[in-house]
Design an enzyme around this catalytic site. Structure first.
Site, PDB file in Angstrom:
ATOM      1  N   GLU A  76       0.857   2.811   5.296  1.00  0.00           N
ATOM      2  CA  GLU A  76       0.433   1.678   4.478  1.00  0.00           C
ATOM      3  C   GLU A  76      -0.545   0.774   5.221  1.00  0.00           C
ATOM      4  O   GLU A  76      -1.521   0.311   4.654  1.00  0.00           O
ATOM      5  CB  GLU A  76       1.666   0.879   4.029  1.00  0.00           C
ATOM      6  CG  GLU A  76       1.318  -0.148   2.981  1.00  0.00           C
ATOM      7  CD  GLU A  76       2.549  -0.728   2.296  1.00  0.00           C
ATOM      8  OE1 GLU A  76       3.667  -0.278   2.624  1.00  0.00           O
ATOM      9  OE2 GLU A  76       2.370  -1.614   1.455  1.00  0.00           O
ATOM     10  N   ASP A  77      -0.259   0.522   6.486  1.00  0.00           N
ATOM     11  CA  ASP A  77      -1.005  -0.539   7.179  1.00  0.00           C
ATOM     12  C   ASP A  77      -2.015  -0.047   8.206  1.00  0.00           C
ATOM     13  O   ASP A  77      -2.671  -0.852   8.856  1.00  0.00           O
ATOM     14  CB  ASP A  77      -0.017  -1.487   7.879  1.00  0.00           C
ATOM     15  CG  ASP A  77       0.853  -2.223   6.873  1.00  0.00           C
ATOM     16  OD1 ASP A  77       0.428  -2.324   5.708  1.00  0.00           O
ATOM     17  OD2 ASP A  77       1.946  -2.678   7.246  1.00  0.00           O
TER      18      ASP A  77
END
Ligand code: MN
Length: 725
Positions: A76-77
C-alpha cells in the site's frame, strides 16, 4: 519501543524451531522499503510494522504471520509489487499481504456500503486464510494505540469503524483481550469527556476504598487454600468501556457507580471451578440473576467461564469469573489460541467447528446483494447482545436483548407505544412482555382506549420506551391528582353549603392561590389531590359560621364512603356515588386478593391505593387516618391472576423442593419466580405465584404446609416507606 530482537525472543519462546531467516529477511525488506517515511507521531514508519509483528507474536502466531505483520504495509505505502513479494517470500506471504491490503480499500459512496464491504472482505479473508484477519486486527490495534496523533475527524472515523467492525469481529473470534482493548481505545476517542469522567470517578472510588482489591484477593486466596483448591486469583478494575456500557444500559449515573471491580480465579479443573463458586457464595451474598454458567453453556465464540456477582461486607459488589487455565487462554486469545498451525493455508477447515458460523455467513452473503440487508444479517451474528427485528415492511430495528413488543411499539412512534394492546410476532399473537428474538417480524396492535400503566415499566428494555412511559405516567399522575382534588373539594363544599363553582366563576379564589403561591386553580386541586392541602381547611374559610359548626350531612365523611373495586389486573377502577371513576390501584406491597379485607388510602398523586387490611404498611405509624377511604370488592366477572409472594422454609434435603413445586403445579398454579437459599440445615425458598383469590391462596398454602419436611409457609409483604405514599 519494540525492537526486532523482542519479536524474535517472543516467537522463540513458543516455537523454538521457527524460521528466523524469514523474519530477518522480512524485517530488512520492510525497513528498506519504508525508509524515510514517518508516521503522524513523527516516529520512523518502521515502528508500526514492528509493533504489529509483536502483537502477532503475543498471539503466538506462526512465523509466516509475523513476517506478514512486518510487511503488511509495503504494497500500500511503497513501490513494492505483489510479484516482488512472491519472488522473495513465496506465495503465502504475498497472498496474505495482498489480502490485508485489500481489506481497507473501498470505492463506495455511503458509509453503510463501505461497512458492508469491509465485513464482506473480512469474512472472505477469514475463510481463505484466517491469518489475514489476525494481521488486520493487530494492525488496527496498533493504529488505535497511536490514534492520538491523527487529526480529530480522522480519529473519530477510525474509532467508529473499530467499534462497529473490528471489535465485534475480535469478539466473534473469541479474542477477548483484543476486543476489550479495541473497545476501550475507541470509547476514549469517541466520547473523550465521558471517558475522562469515568476514569476519574473510578480512581476516586478506588482511593476511598483503599486496598479493597488486595483485601478481597487475599480473602479469596486464603479461602482457596483452606479448601485445598489450587488456583490463582487476579483482581482488576473492569474495562472503562464495559463499565460505561453498563451504566448506560441501566441508566445509572456515574455518582452511583459501584460495580466496577472484577476478579478472576484460574483453577486446574472444571470441578474446582464449581467448588470455588460454592465457596464464594458461602462467604458473600450473590446478586440474583448475575450467576452465569458459561461452562455448561459456552458462548457461540467458545468462551467458557462461571460468572457471579457478590456483595462484600461494606456493600461493595464485585464480579468473579472462574475458569480453568485452558478456558482462560481461549477467553483471552480465542481462535488464535486453539487454532493449529498447518502447512500452507490456514482457514476454515470443514471439520473445524469454530468455523461453522463463518462458512454459513459466507454462504448467505453470496446470496445477498443489498449491502443493508447483508449488514443486518451479519450483525445478528456479530452482536450477540442485540436482537434484530423487522417490521412487516422489512424495516430493521435493533434492540438490546430482552426487549419486548412494547419496546418495538415505542420505537415506531410514541403514540403507537401508548396505545399498544398487543403484538403479532411472526403472525402469532404474543403477550406484550414476550422477549423478542432475532429475525422476529413484529406487527403492533393498538387500541383507541389503551393507555400506559406503571406495570409497563417492568416490561421494556430500552430507555426510550421507559422514558416515554414515565413521562406519560407523570403527566397522568398530575391529571389524576387534579381530578381527585377537585372532587374532594367539591364534595367538601357541599357539606359546608359553599357554592364552589360560583366562587370559581367569580375568581374569588385568587387570594387563596396567591397565598399558597400557586398560579392556577388546577395547581390548587393538584395539591389537594397530593394531600398537601386539606380540602376542609380550604372550603371552611368560605363557609358561613353556622355551617362551619355543623357540616351538612350526608354525604358524610369520605372515610365512610364505600367504593367498589373492579379488579381488572393490577389497575382497577372505583365506582361509587358522589365519586365517579376515582382512580385506584392495588398496592404493590401486599397485592390484596379479591375476597380479603381491604382498605383504601389516598396517595399523593397516584389515586387511591388499595391495601390488604393486614398489610403492615397500613398498620404502622406512617398511616394517616384522614386519608383512609373505605373500599370493597366488586363482583368478579373474570378471574385475573395476582402475584403473591410466599416464603417456604423446609428441611434442607434432597427432593423436597421438587415436591413443593409439583404440589403447586398440581393445583394448576403458575410459578412466576423462585429463589432459594439455605443455612443451618434449613432451606428457604421465595416463590412468586399467580393466585386468583384468597381461597386459591389458602388452598396452595395449606397444601404446601402439609408436605413432609416443610416447616413453615408464610405470605410475604414488602415493607417499605414508599409503598403507601
Ligand atoms: Mn498498517
Amino acid at each position: 519501543m519494540i525492537r526486532f530482537e523482542d519479536i524474535l525472543d517472543k516467537v522463540e519462546s513458543y516455537k523454538p524451531d521457527f524460521d528466523e531467516e524469514l523474519l530477518q529477511k522480512a524485517y530488512i525488506f520492510s525497513a528498506r522499503e519504508h525508509r524515510g517515511q514517518v508516521r503522524s507521531s513523527g516516529e520512523p514508519y518502521l515502528v508500526h510494522p514492528l509493533n504489529v509483528a509483536y502483537i502477532l507474536s503475543e498471539m503466538r502466531l506462526d512465523e509466516t504471520s509475523i513476517a506478514v505483520g512486518l510487511l503488511h504495509d509495503v504494497l500500500e505505502d511503497t513501490l513494492t509489487t505483489k510479484e516482488t513479494l512472491q519472488r522473495m517470500f513465496g506465495e503465502d506471504v504475498a497472498e496474505l499481504v495482498d489480502g490485508v491490503t485489500k481489506i481497507s480499500k473501498y470505492n463506495f459512496v455511503s458509509r453503510e456500503e463501505q461497512q458492508a464491504e469491509t465485513f464482506r472482505k473480512m469474512l472472505l479473508a477469514m475463510v481463505s486464510d484466517l491469518r489475514v484477519v489476525l494481521v488486520k486486527l493487530a494492525d488496527r490495534l496498533h493504529n488505535m494505540r497511536t490514534l492520538q496523533y491523527l487529526p480529530e475527524e480522522r480519529r473519530v472515523a477510525v474509532a467508529k469503524e473499530t467499534m462497529e467492525i473490528y471489535a465485534p469481529i475480535a469478539n466473534r473470534l473469541g479474542m477477548g483481550r483484543v476486543k476489550h482493548e479495541l473497545e476501550d481505545l475507541s470509547f476514549r476517542h469517541l466520547h473523550p469527556r465521558e471517558y475522562d469522567e469515568l476514569s476519574k470517578a473510578v480512581s476516586e472510588k478506588l482511593a476511598v476504598s483503599g486496598d479493597v482489591v488486595d483485601r478481597i484477593k487475599e480473602t479469596l486466596d486464603s479461602k482457596l487454600s483452606d479448601n485445598e483448591i489450587a488456583g490463582d486469583v487476579y483482581g482488576r478494575v473492569k474495562s472503562m468501556h464495559s463499565i460505561w456500557s453498563k451504566l448506560r444500559r441501566q441508566e445509572i449515573d456515574i455518582g452511583q457507580l459501584y460495580d466496577y471491580l472484577a476478579f478472576r480465579i484460574i483453577t486446574t479443573s472444571v470441578k474446582d471451578c464449581y467448588a470455588c463458586l460454592g465457596i464464594i457464595h458461602q462467604m458473600w451474598r450473590p446478586v440474583p440473576g448475575r450467576i452465569k454458567d458459561y461452562i455448561a453453556m459456552p458462548k457461540p465464540n467458545f468462551y467458557q467461564s462461571l460468572h457471579t456477582t457478590v456483595v462484600a461486607e461494606k456493600g461493595q459488589p464485585f464480579e468473579v469469573q472462574i475458569r480453568t487455565r485452558e478456558m482462560d487462554l481461549i477467553a483471552e486469545q480465542g481462535i488464535a489460541a486453539h487454532w493449529k498451525y498447518k502447512e500452507g493455508r490456514v482457514g476454515a477447515h470443514p471439520d473445524d467447528k469454530s468455523f461453522l458460523w463463518l462458512r454459513q455467513l459466507v454462504e448467505w452473503q453470496q446470496e445477498i446483494k443489498d449491502p443493508r440487508v447483508f449488514l443486518n444479517s451479519l450483525k445478528i451474528d456479530l452482536y450477540p447482545d442485540e436482537v434484530y427485528t423487522f417490521t412487516p415492511k422489512g424495516d430493521v430495528f435493533a434492540f438490546p436483548r430482552g426487549a419486548t413488543p412494547l419496546d418495538f411499539a415505542y420505537r415506531i412512534h410514541t403514540d403507537v407505544g401508548h396505545r399498544c394492546v398487543g403484538a403479532r410476532v411472526n403472525g402469532k399473537l404474543m403477550a406484550l412482555r414476550t422477549p423478542l428474538r432475532n429475525g422476529d417480524i413484529v406487527e403492533i396492535l393498538t387500541g383507541a382506549t389503551q393507555t400506559p400503566s406503571r406495570e409497563w415499566l417492568s416490561m421494556v428494555a430500552t430507555s426510550r420506551a421507559a422514558h416515554k412511559i414515565r413521562h406519560w405516567l407523570n403527566g397522568e399522575q398530575k391529571n389524576r391528582s387534579i381530578e381527585l382534588g377537585r372532587k374532594l373539594v367539591e364534595r367538601e363544599a357541599k357539606r359546608y353549603r359553599v357554592q364552589w363553582r360560583k366562587l370559581v366563576a367569580e375568581n374569588a379564589l385568587d387570594g387563596v392561590l396567591s397565598e399558597y403561591g400557586l398560579a392556577k386553580l388546577d395547581d390548587l386541586y393538584a395539591d389537594v389531590g397530593y394531600g398537601k392541602v386539606s380540602p376542609r381547611n380550604l372550603v371552611e374559610r368560605f363557609a358561613a359560621d353556622n355551617d362551619k359548626e355543623k357540616p351538612h350531612e350526608p354525604p358524610g365523611p369520605i372515610q365512610q364512603a364505600v367504593r367498589r373495586i373492579f379488579p381488572f389486573g393490577s389497575s382497577a377502577t372505583i365506582k361509587v356515588k358522589g365519586y365517579d371513576d376515582l382512580m385506584t390501584y392495588l398496592a404493590k406491597c401486599c397485592n390484596p386478593l379479591p375476597g380479603e379485607a381491604i382498605v383504601g388510602y389516598i396517595t399523593r398523586g397516584k389515586g387511591v391505593a388499595v391495601h390488604s387490611a393486614n398489610c403492615p404498611n397500613i398498620k404502622n405509624l406512617m398511616f394517616n387516618p384522614d386519608r383512609e377511604i373505605e373500599v370493597e370488592w366488586a363482583d368478579q366477572r373474570q378471574s385475573p391472576q395476582y402475584q403473591v409472594e410466599l416464603e417456604v422454609v423446609m428441611d434442607d434435603r434432597q427432593g423436597i423442593l421438587a415436591r413443593v413445586i409439583s404440589a403447586i403445579s398440581n393445583l394448576k398454579t403458575n410459578i412466576r419466580q423462585m429463589e432459594s437459599r439455605s443455612s443451618e440445615g434449613k432451606a428457604t425458598t421465595d416463590l412468586v405465584l399467580e393466585i386468583a383469590d384468597l381461597k386459591h391462596l389458602e388452598r396452595v398454602t395449606r397444601t404446601i404446609g402439609s408436605l413432609d419436611g416443610v416447616l413453615q409457609v408464610e405470605r410475604k409483604y414488602n415493607i417499605s416507606r414508599h409503598a403507601i405514599a
